[in-house]
Design a protein around this motif. Structure first.
Motif, PDB file in Angstrom:
ATOM      1  N   TYR A  97       3.534  10.205  17.887  1.00 30.23           N
ATOM      2  CA  TYR A  97       3.030   9.031  17.142  1.00 30.23           C
ATOM      3  C   TYR A  97       1.536   9.183  16.860  1.00 30.23           C
ATOM      4  CZ  TYR A  97       2.323   4.023  16.131  1.00 30.23           C
ATOM      5  OH  TYR A  97       2.009   2.814  15.548  1.00 30.23           O
ATOM      6  N   LEU A  98       0.844   9.649  17.874  1.00 36.13           N
ATOM      7  CA  LEU A  98      -0.602   9.876  17.772  1.00 36.13           C
ATOM      8  C   LEU A  98      -0.926  10.873  16.658  1.00 36.13           C
ATOM      9  CD1 LEU A  98      -2.879   8.848  19.554  1.00 36.13           C
ATOM     10  CD2 LEU A  98      -2.522  10.807  21.056  1.00 36.13           C
ATOM     11  N   TYR A  99      -0.091  11.896  16.545  1.00 33.65           N
ATOM     12  CA  TYR A  99      -0.312  12.971  15.564  1.00 33.65           C
ATOM     13  C   TYR A  99       0.432  12.736  14.249  1.00 33.65           C
ATOM     14  CZ  TYR A  99      -2.891  15.833  18.879  1.00 33.65           C
ATOM     15  OH  TYR A  99      -3.845  16.308  19.740  1.00 33.65           O
ATOM     16  N   ARG A 100       1.028  11.565  14.103  1.00 35.95           N
ATOM     17  CA  ARG A 100       1.804  11.202  12.902  1.00 35.95           C
ATOM     18  C   ARG A 100       2.997  12.128  12.676  1.00 35.95           C
ATOM     19  NH1 ARG A 100      -1.042   7.194  10.198  1.00 35.95           N
ATOM     20  NH2 ARG A 100      -3.292   7.169  10.565  1.00 35.95           N
ATOM     21  N   LEU A 101       3.516  12.673  13.750  1.00 32.71           N
ATOM     22  CA  LEU A 101       4.795  13.392  13.656  1.00 32.71           C
ATOM     23  C   LEU A 101       5.909  12.352  13.793  1.00 32.71           C
ATOM     24  CD1 LEU A 101       3.817  16.411  15.914  1.00 32.71           C
ATOM     25  CD2 LEU A 101       4.437  16.553  13.489  1.00 32.71           C
ATOM     26  N   PRO A 102       7.005  12.502  13.058  1.00 33.66           N
ATOM     27  CA  PRO A 102       7.963  11.385  12.964  1.00 33.66           C
ATOM     28  C   PRO A 102       8.918  11.183  14.148  1.00 33.66           C
ATOM     29  CG  PRO A 102       8.669  13.216  11.591  1.00 33.66           C
ATOM     30  CD  PRO A 102       7.326  13.603  12.133  1.00 33.66           C
ATOM     31  N   VAL A 103       8.905  12.091  15.113  1.00 36.43           N
ATOM     32  CA  VAL A 103       9.893  11.965  16.194  1.00 36.43           C
ATOM     33  C   VAL A 103       9.344  11.067  17.311  1.00 36.43           C
ATOM     34  CG1 VAL A 103      11.422  13.201  17.771  1.00 36.43           C
ATOM     35  CG2 VAL A 103      10.777  14.238  15.596  1.00 36.43           C
ATOM     36  N   TRP A 104       9.475   9.788  17.121  1.00 37.53           N
ATOM     37  CA  TRP A 104       9.125   8.798  18.135  1.00 37.53           C
ATOM     38  C   TRP A 104      10.050   7.609  17.955  1.00 37.53           C
ATOM     39  CZ3 TRP A 104       7.777   4.196  15.877  1.00 37.53           C
ATOM     40  CH2 TRP A 104       7.274   4.241  14.570  1.00 37.53           C
ATOM     41  N   GLY A 105      10.189   6.820  18.993  1.00 42.68           N
ATOM     42  CA  GLY A 105      11.134   5.717  18.875  1.00 42.68           C
ATOM     43  C   GLY A 105      10.923   4.639  19.912  1.00 42.68           C
ATOM     44  N   VAL A 106      11.752   3.626  19.777  1.00 45.03           N
ATOM     45  CA  VAL A 106      11.762   2.486  20.699  1.00 45.03           C
ATOM     46  C   VAL A 106      13.106   2.517  21.413  1.00 45.03           C
ATOM     47  CG1 VAL A 106      11.709  -0.032  20.863  1.00 45.03           C
ATOM     48  CG2 VAL A 106      10.350   1.135  19.101  1.00 45.03           C
ATOM     49  N   SER A 107      13.076   2.398  22.738  1.00 44.19           N
ATOM     50  CA  SER A 107      14.313   2.466  23.508  1.00 44.19           C
ATOM     51  C   SER A 107      14.503   1.163  24.281  1.00 44.19           C
ATOM     52  CB  SER A 107      14.224   3.670  24.462  1.00 44.19           C
ATOM     53  OG  SER A 107      15.332   3.697  25.320  1.00 44.19           O
ATOM     54  N   VAL A 108      15.636   0.517  24.066  1.00 41.91           N
ATOM     55  CA  VAL A 108      15.925  -0.774  24.717  1.00 41.91           C
ATOM     56  C   VAL A 108      17.306  -0.694  25.353  1.00 41.91           C
ATOM     57  CG1 VAL A 108      16.298  -3.250  24.350  1.00 41.91           C
ATOM     58  CG2 VAL A 108      14.558  -2.039  22.997  1.00 41.91           C
ATOM     59  N   ALA A 109      17.366  -0.914  26.663  1.00 37.78           N
ATOM     60  CA  ALA A 109      18.656  -0.957  27.357  1.00 37.78           C
ATOM     61  C   ALA A 109      18.791  -2.287  28.073  1.00 37.78           C
ATOM     62  CB  ALA A 109      18.757   0.180  28.371  1.00 37.78           C
ATOM     63  N   ALA A 110      19.984  -2.854  28.046  1.00 34.44           N
ATOM     64  CA  ALA A 110      20.262  -4.073  28.820  1.00 34.44           C
ATOM     65  C   ALA A 110      21.177  -3.705  29.979  1.00 34.44           C
ATOM     66  CB  ALA A 110      20.933  -5.115  27.937  1.00 34.44           C
ATOM     67  N   GLU A 111      20.686  -3.949  31.186  1.00 32.68           N
ATOM     68  CA  GLU A 111      21.533  -3.766  32.372  1.00 32.68           C
ATOM     69  C   GLU A 111      22.088  -5.124  32.782  1.00 32.68           C
ATOM     70  OE1 GLU A 111      19.109  -0.216  34.753  1.00 32.68           O
ATOM     71  OE2 GLU A 111      18.737  -2.318  35.238  1.00 32.68           O
ATOM     72  N   HIS A 113      24.055  -6.694  36.121  1.00 27.16           N
ATOM     73  CA  HIS A 113      24.421  -6.353  37.498  1.00 27.16           C
ATOM     74  C   HIS A 113      24.173  -4.865  37.753  1.00 27.16           C
ATOM     75  CE1 HIS A 113      26.039 -10.358  37.928  1.00 27.16           C
ATOM     76  NE2 HIS A 113      26.821 -10.163  36.885  1.00 27.16           N
ATOM     77  N   GLY A 114      23.066  -4.343  37.233  1.00 26.75           N
ATOM     78  CA  GLY A 114      22.655  -2.969  37.545  1.00 26.75           C
ATOM     79  C   GLY A 114      23.297  -1.890  36.697  1.00 26.75           C
ATOM     80  N   GLU A 115      24.165  -2.276  35.756  1.00 29.00           N
ATOM     81  CA  GLU A 115      24.836  -1.267  34.929  1.00 29.00           C
ATOM     82  C   GLU A 115      24.410  -1.467  33.468  1.00 29.00           C
ATOM     83  OE1 GLU A 115      29.403  -0.011  34.806  1.00 29.00           O
ATOM     84  OE2 GLU A 115      29.073  -1.907  33.770  1.00 29.00           O
ATOM     85  N   VAL A 116      24.052  -0.362  32.804  1.00 28.96           N
ATOM     86  CA  VAL A 116      23.642  -0.490  31.396  1.00 28.96           C
ATOM     87  C   VAL A 116      24.882  -0.853  30.563  1.00 28.96           C
ATOM     88  CG1 VAL A 116      22.623   0.661  29.397  1.00 28.96           C
ATOM     89  CG2 VAL A 116      21.773   1.195  31.687  1.00 28.96           C
ATOM     90  N   VAL A 117      24.771  -1.953  29.815  1.00 32.76           N
ATOM     91  CA  VAL A 117      25.919  -2.419  29.025  1.00 32.76           C
ATOM     92  C   VAL A 117      25.623  -2.422  27.520  1.00 32.76           C
ATOM     93  CG1 VAL A 117      26.926  -3.810  30.883  1.00 32.76           C
ATOM     94  CG2 VAL A 117      25.254  -4.852  29.326  1.00 32.76           C
ATOM     95  N   ALA A 118      24.351  -2.338  27.174  1.00 29.04           N
ATOM     96  CA  ALA A 118      23.988  -2.326  25.756  1.00 29.04           C
ATOM     97  C   ALA A 118      22.755  -1.453  25.600  1.00 29.04           C
ATOM     98  CB  ALA A 118      23.697  -3.739  25.253  1.00 29.04           C
ATOM     99  N   ALA A 119      22.702  -0.688  24.508  1.00 31.14           N
ATOM    100  CA  ALA A 119      21.634   0.303  24.368  1.00 31.14           C
ATOM    101  C   ALA A 119      21.283   0.524  22.909  1.00 31.14           C
ATOM    102  CB  ALA A 119      22.099   1.626  24.979  1.00 31.14           C
ATOM    103  N   VAL A 120      19.983   0.603  22.637  1.00 30.30           N
ATOM    104  CA  VAL A 120      19.505   0.897  21.282  1.00 30.30           C
ATOM    105  C   VAL A 120      18.349   1.881  21.376  1.00 30.30           C
ATOM    106  CG1 VAL A 120      18.466  -0.048  19.181  1.00 30.30           C
ATOM    107  CG2 VAL A 120      20.097  -1.430  20.473  1.00 30.30           C
ATOM    108  N   VAL A 121      18.395   2.909  20.557  1.00 29.69           N
ATOM    109  CA  VAL A 121      17.229   3.785  20.356  1.00 29.69           C
ATOM    110  C   VAL A 121      16.970   3.778  18.860  1.00 29.69           C
ATOM    111  CG1 VAL A 121      16.308   6.126  20.516  1.00 29.69           C
ATOM    112  CG2 VAL A 121      17.707   5.212  22.385  1.00 29.69           C
TER     113      VAL A 121
END
Ligand code: IPD
Length: 266
Positions: A97-111, A113-121
């Motif tokens: 991101y700093l170097y304006r290279l396009p490979v960067w992202g936002v990662s969001v996981a919902a756990e 009871h301790g288990e990931v049930v929903a995920a977005v990258v």
């Protein structure tokens, strides 16, 4: 509930998709000309004002005054009282991101009871979003196209496999990691270091690359992408084939992940 190509999107996934979209658009469009950069664990481990602002945006949107917990790369842990914890990498691939290279992202996981049930990258500069709900498959969206279900690749021979990897920020760790790489690069088709672990893992999920290994990732790097890989029919594991660990994460289809785990354990 909203439908995508036949699969149901659970409510936590809907929230994760919206929050990742907002954080991604913020990072893409609000990047200042000159970024304030600080060092984190080492001089090369950069954190920018945008990492922090993206995490603040995600936490405000996902948790607000609510009682869910949070584990975020930039903010540490906040205990909640509900069964839900959000695991966030607000800007994976900060150096790109700093170097304006396009490979960067936002990662969001919902756990839950301790288990990931929903995920977005979400990778805004690539125009790609990967997402998964537990039991609902793994999906990839390119631009405005409809979501398409994705599956890990079928290659099982290491010699014909393209393997993604990454390096840590500590100089001594990197030297050790390159030593290990020396015994791997002659065995596989080739190796790629794109610079964002969550995206590397999603590329395994959709078959863009065959496998992945890396030392020194954290839960927030792999929480969302881990579910996306599993829902894509793949495996994410540690060197011993058990759950992935910070010291070693390996991913691929079942057979390739096993061979790769054996290879990196030598
Ligand atoms: C880093 C990137 C990099 C990987 C490192 C991660 P950050 O995340 O994913 O590709 O090799 O292990 O720490 O620091 O940019 O969020």
């Amino acid at each position: 509930m909203r439908r995508h190509g036949g699969g149901l999107v659970n409510p936590l996934l809907q929230r994760a998709l919206l929050a990742a979209e907002h954080a991604g658009e913020f990072l893409l469009h609000q990047r200042p000309q000159s970024l304030a950069v600080e060092s984190k664990s080492t001089a090369t481990d950069a954190v920018t004002e945008m990492d922090r602002a993206s995490e603040a945006l995600l936490v405000a949107e996902l948790v607000g005054d609510g009682d869910d917990g949070v584990l975020g790369e930039e903010g540490g842990e906040r205990r909640g009282t509900s069964s839900v914890r959000w695991v966030l990498d607000p800007l994976d691939g900060t150096v790109n991101y700093l170097y304006r290279l396009p490979v960067w992202g936002v990662s969001v996981a919902a756990e839950q009871h301790g288990e990931v049930v929903a995920a977005v990258v979400r990778a805004p500069a690539l125009g790609v979003t990967w997402f998964a709900g537990r039991g609902e498959g793994a999906w990839r969206v390119d631009g405005d196209a409809p979501a398409r279900q994705v599956h890990v690749g079928t290659e099982t021979d290491l010699a014909r496999s393209l393997i993604a990897t990454g390096f840590g920020y500590d100089a001594n760790d990197r030297i050790r990691q390159v030593d290990r790489l020396g015994s791997i690069i002659g065995v596989v088709r080739d190796v790629r270091r794109a610079g964002a672990a969550a995206i590397d893992l999603c590329w395994v999920a959709d078959g863009t690359v065959d496998g992945y290994f890396e030392e020194g990732t954290h839960h927030w790097d792999r929480a969302a992408a881990g579910l996306i890989i599993v829902e894509a029919g793949g495996v994410i594991c540690g060197a011993d084939g058990g759950p992935p660990t910070d010291p070693m994460t390996v991913a691929g289809n079942t057979s390739l992940a096993e061979s790769l785990a054996t290879l990196v354990s030598r």
